[in-house]
Structure formats: C-alpha cells, structure tokens
Motif scaffolding. Structure first.
Motif, PDB file in Angstrom:
ATOM      1  N   ARG A   1       5.697   0.944  -8.774  1.00 49.49           N
ATOM      2  CA  ARG A   1       5.379   2.149  -8.040  1.00 49.49           C
ATOM      3  C   ARG A   1       6.602   2.378  -6.993  1.00 49.49           C
ATOM      4  O   ARG A   1       7.128   1.624  -6.462  1.00 49.49           O
ATOM      5  CB  ARG A   1       4.092   2.615  -7.636  1.00 49.49           C
ATOM      6  CG  ARG A   1       2.921   2.300  -8.551  1.00 49.49           C
ATOM      7  CD  ARG A   1       1.492   2.500  -8.067  1.00 49.49           C
ATOM      8  NE  ARG A   1       1.437   2.059  -6.697  1.00 49.49           N
ATOM      9  CZ  ARG A   1       0.763   0.727  -6.378  1.00 49.49           C
ATOM     10  NH1 ARG A   1       0.492  -0.058  -7.242  1.00 49.49           N
ATOM     11  NH2 ARG A   1       0.805   0.482  -5.223  1.00 49.49           N
TER      12      ARG A   1
ATOM     13  N   SER B   1       0.851  -1.177   0.071  1.00 52.98           N
ATOM     14  CA  SER B   1      -0.105  -0.104   0.125  1.00 52.98           C
ATOM     15  C   SER B   1       0.796   1.369  -0.044  1.00 52.98           C
ATOM     16  O   SER B   1       1.910   1.458   0.710  1.00 52.98           O
ATOM     17  CB  SER B   1      -0.963   0.035   1.340  1.00 52.98           C
ATOM     18  OG  SER B   1      -1.657   1.124   1.573  1.00 52.98           O
ATOM     19  N   THR B   2       0.417   2.358  -0.687  1.00 55.50           N
ATOM     20  CA  THR B   2       1.040   3.730  -0.458  1.00 55.50           C
ATOM     21  C   THR B   2       1.109   4.162   0.965  1.00 55.50           C
ATOM     22  O   THR B   2       2.006   5.150   1.079  1.00 55.50           O
ATOM     23  CB  THR B   2       0.389   4.709  -1.564  1.00 55.50           C
ATOM     24  OG1 THR B   2      -1.007   4.658  -1.113  1.00 55.50           O
ATOM     25  CG2 THR B   2       0.596   4.190  -2.695  1.00 55.50           C
TER      26      THR B   2
ATOM     27  N   PRO C   1       6.199   2.707  -3.657  1.00 52.35           N
ATOM     28  CA  PRO C   1       6.451   2.006  -2.256  1.00 52.35           C
ATOM     29  C   PRO C   1       6.862   0.437  -2.913  1.00 52.35           C
ATOM     30  O   PRO C   1       7.627  -0.321  -2.074  1.00 52.35           O
ATOM     31  CB  PRO C   1       5.223   1.942  -1.709  1.00 52.35           C
ATOM     32  CG  PRO C   1       4.213   2.670  -2.774  1.00 52.35           C
ATOM     33  CD  PRO C   1       5.011   3.364  -3.613  1.00 52.35           C
TER      34      PRO C   1
END
Length: 177
Positions: free
Chosen positions: A132, A72-73, A134
């Motif tokens: 991405r 998760s971000t 993370p």
C-alpha cells in the motif's frame, strides 16, 4: 548425535583421532575408502553450513521486510522514513555481526555481508508491487538507504578480493547505528 560426540571427554576424542591416523598406516588397503569417507564427510559438513547460513539470512531478511510492511496509514512520511531507517540500521548491524561470526576470513566476511544486502534489496523489490502507499514509502526509503550501503560494500568487496583493503576494518562499513 554429533553434539553428543563433541561433548565426549577429551581422552575419548584423542583416542578417535589416533585411531583415525592409525588405520591408514596399519591397513594401507583402506586408504582410498578412508579418503573418500573423509571427503564425503567434509562435503556434507560444508553443505550443511551453507544451508544453515542461507536459512539465517532468509530469516533475517523476512523479519526486516515484514517490519517495513507493518506501518500505519496514519504515520507521517517522516515517521515512515525514521522507522525504515531504524529497520535498515538494525538489519545492517545484525548482518554485519552474522557475517563476522560465520565468515572464515575477511574476504568471506565481506562476501557474506554483501550477499545479505543483496537479499534484502531483492526482497524489498519483490514486496514493493503489492504494498500500500505508506508501505511503499517505507520500502522506497529503506531501498535508498540500502543502496548507499550496497555501493560501499560492493567497493570494499572488490578491494578485499584484490587483497588490498585500505584498513582491516574496511571490509565492512562502519556501524551505522
């Protein structure tokens, strides 16, 4: 079909074995054909075993890379590192068990384990560019952990090939979990 054959009664299996031994004795002209048939059967069995091992290793690697990509971000960097470390440790334990279960001898076990580490390292490298931020953090941390084990595994693989392990358990790194 082969599963049915292996489930046969022991007396039937003994009969097939005796027949296999008797045919070349009583029919010497069939020896070359029987040898070729046995060679082809052994080759097919080995190819199937290698293909199955590759498929298992690929599945294991895909599962772990997908786990590393499922972050998760909102996760902190520490959470990402902890999660990637747990994933790598789980992979190492599974790869170690799989290699030990499928390997023929200590050298083969070490080779199979090393091959799985290389596969995961390569898959992480391939996943990194499309990840991405993370996900990249999780992948980079996993890669660093894996490289530590990879170096240790590589050194033990060379020792196993030379036939001078320091201890039989040293063909594989100690349990990391």
């Amino acid at each position: 079909m082969s599963g049915d054959f292996l489930k046969a009664h022991p007396l039937q299996l003994i009969g097939v074995g005796v027949l296999g031994l008797a045919v070349p004795i009583f029919f010497p002209a069939l020896r070359p054909q029987l040898a070729a048939l046995l060679k082809a059967g052994a080759k097919l069995a080995l190819e199937a075993e290698f293909d199955a091992d590759e498929a298992l290793a690929d599945g294991l690697v895909d599962t772990e890379v997908n786990t590393l990509l499922r972050v998760s971000t909102q996760d902190s960097e520490k959470d990402l590192c902890d999660r990637s470390e747990a994933t790598v440790n789980r992979f190492l334990a599974t790869a170690r068990a799989s290699a030990a279960r499928r390997g023929w001898d200590q050298q083969d076990v070490a080779h199979r384990y090393h091959k799985r580490l290389v596969k995961l390292d390569h898959a992480i490298s391939r996943a990194h560019p499309r990840a991405r931020a993370p996900q990249r953090t999780a992948l980079e941390h996993a890669s660093r952990l894996l490289k530590k084990h990879h170096v240790v595994s590589e050194r033990r693989l060379v020792d196993a090939r030379r036939g001078n392990p320091t201890h039989p358990r040293d063909y594989l790194p100690p349990h990391a979990g």
